[in-house]
Write a protein that holds these residues in place. Sequence first.
Motif, PDB file in Angstrom:
ATOM      1  N   GLY A  21       0.811  -1.213   0.000  1.00 27.59           N
ATOM      2  CA  GLY A  21       0.000   0.000   0.000  1.00 27.59           C
ATOM      3  C   GLY A  21       0.843   1.261   0.000  1.00 27.59           C
ATOM      4  N   TYR A  22       1.868   1.288   0.837  1.00 26.55           N
ATOM      5  CA  TYR A  22       2.742   2.460   0.892  1.00 26.55           C
ATOM      6  C   TYR A  22       3.526   2.637  -0.415  1.00 26.55           C
ATOM      7  N   VAL A  23       4.090   1.561  -0.929  1.00 24.70           N
ATOM      8  CA  VAL A  23       4.874   1.638  -2.168  1.00 24.70           C
ATOM      9  C   VAL A  23       3.977   2.046  -3.335  1.00 24.70           C
ATOM     10  N   TRP A  24       2.764   1.531  -3.374  1.00 28.93           N
ATOM     11  CA  TRP A  24       1.809   1.860  -4.440  1.00 28.93           C
ATOM     12  C   TRP A  24       1.521   3.361  -4.459  1.00 28.93           C
ATOM     13  N   LEU A  25       1.300   3.946  -3.277  1.00 25.24           N
ATOM     14  CA  LEU A  25       1.013   5.377  -3.204  1.00 25.24           C
ATOM     15  C   LEU A  25       2.175   6.212  -3.722  1.00 25.24           C
ATOM     16  N   VAL A  26       3.381   5.811  -3.384  1.00 21.53           N
ATOM     17  CA  VAL A  26       4.567   6.526  -3.861  1.00 21.53           C
ATOM     18  C   VAL A  26       4.677   6.400  -5.378  1.00 21.53           C
ATOM     19  N   ALA A  27       4.490   5.201  -5.886  1.00 23.15           N
ATOM     20  CA  ALA A  27       4.559   4.982  -7.338  1.00 23.15           C
ATOM     21  C   ALA A  27       3.515   5.827  -8.065  1.00 23.15           C
ATOM     22  N   ILE A  65       4.858  22.920   3.496  1.00 27.48           N
ATOM     23  CA  ILE A  65       4.067  21.897   2.804  1.00 27.48           C
ATOM     24  C   ILE A  65       4.916  21.046   1.854  1.00 27.48           C
ATOM     25  N   SER A  66       5.694  21.657   0.987  1.00 26.13           N
ATOM     26  CA  SER A  66       6.525  20.864   0.064  1.00 26.13           C
ATOM     27  C   SER A  66       7.540  19.991   0.797  1.00 26.13           C
ATOM     28  N   PRO A  67       8.290  20.541   1.768  1.00 21.77           N
ATOM     29  CA  PRO A  67       9.237  19.670   2.483  1.00 21.77           C
ATOM     30  C   PRO A  67       8.547  18.513   3.211  1.00 21.77           C
ATOM     31  N   LEU A  68       7.385  18.772   3.802  1.00 24.78           N
ATOM     32  CA  LEU A  68       6.669  17.697   4.495  1.00 24.78           C
ATOM     33  C   LEU A  68       6.128  16.657   3.513  1.00 24.78           C
ATOM     34  N   ALA A  69       5.686  17.104   2.341  1.00 24.67           N
ATOM     35  CA  ALA A  69       5.207  16.163   1.318  1.00 24.67           C
ATOM     36  C   ALA A  69       6.352  15.279   0.835  1.00 24.67           C
ATOM     37  N   ILE A  70       7.521  15.860   0.659  1.00 27.86           N
ATOM     38  CA  ILE A  70       8.701  15.075   0.253  1.00 27.86           C
ATOM     39  C   ILE A  70       9.090  14.098   1.354  1.00 27.86           C
ATOM     40  N   LEU A  71       9.115  14.588   2.590  1.00 27.54           N
ATOM     41  CA  LEU A  71       9.453  13.731   3.724  1.00 27.54           C
ATOM     42  C   LEU A  71       8.464  12.579   3.870  1.00 27.54           C
ATOM     43  N   ALA A  72       7.176  12.868   3.720  1.00 25.87           N
ATOM     44  CA  ALA A  72       6.152  11.824   3.803  1.00 25.87           C
ATOM     45  C   ALA A  72       6.337  10.793   2.694  1.00 25.87           C
ATOM     46  N   THR A  73       6.640  11.247   1.501  1.00 25.11           N
ATOM     47  CA  THR A  73       6.842  10.341   0.368  1.00 25.11           C
ATOM     48  C   THR A  73       8.057   9.449   0.599  1.00 25.11           C
ATOM     49  N   LEU A  74       9.139  10.041   1.071  1.00 25.00           N
ATOM     50  CA  LEU A  74      10.327   9.236   1.398  1.00 25.00           C
ATOM     51  C   LEU A  74      10.001   8.226   2.491  1.00 25.00           C
ATOM     52  N   GLY A  75       9.293   8.676   3.515  1.00 22.67           N
ATOM     53  CA  GLY A  75       8.908   7.769   4.601  1.00 22.67           C
ATOM     54  C   GLY A  75       8.056   6.616   4.110  1.00 22.67           C
ATOM     55  N   GLU A  76       7.042   6.920   3.319  1.00 25.68           N
ATOM     56  CA  GLU A  76       6.183   5.858   2.793  1.00 25.68           C
ATOM     57  C   GLU A  76       6.972   4.876   1.936  1.00 25.68           C
ATOM     58  N   GLY A  77       7.858   5.401   1.096  1.00 27.14           N
ATOM     59  CA  GLY A  77       8.647   4.526   0.232  1.00 27.14           C
ATOM     60  C   GLY A  77       9.598   3.647   1.025  1.00 27.14           C
ATOM     61  N   ILE A  78      10.312   4.247   1.949  1.00 26.36           N
ATOM     62  CA  ILE A  78      11.287   3.490   2.742  1.00 26.36           C
ATOM     63  C   ILE A  78      10.587   2.499   3.659  1.00 26.36           C
ATOM     64  N   PHE A  79       9.578   2.967   4.405  1.00 27.21           N
ATOM     65  CA  PHE A  79       8.855   2.055   5.294  1.00 27.21           C
ATOM     66  C   PHE A  79       8.171   0.950   4.502  1.00 27.21           C
TER      67      PHE A  79
END
Length: 151
Positions: A21-27, A65-79
Amino acid sequence: MDQAKIQQLTGVYLRAALGLGYVWLVADRLGWLGAYGQPHVSWGDWEHFMVLSRNTMSFLPDALISPLAILATLGEGIFGLMLLFGLFTRIAAIGSGALTLAFALSMTISRGIDSPIGYSVFTVSAASFLLATLPGYKWSIDSLFTKHQLS
């Protein structure tokens, strides 16, 4: 089937479902699943994802907003990848649970409680935290480390 075996199988299922689910959202937000408007694509690119991010974090200063969106995306991808492979699973489960809880709270503040409930964001967060409580992780890199340490 005994209780331990059921717990192991549900742990694998939970790990796979959350990780995918997390990887799908990032993709999706990186455009790897297709363009915006195509079937099974929510955002299709970073710009469409940022529209949602700005809406969800509308209570924060624009500069965050942009830094948090990037951080969230990295987190979702890595986790997500950590959960799929079962690498430091407990840490990934706690991290993804906290990240998803932050999403749920942001959605509640900006859109009301019905939004995170309707999208099961609290449920995903709770599932991540539940995964962190399992005693072990069958079919994972973690289990290979555990076996190696025992021998």
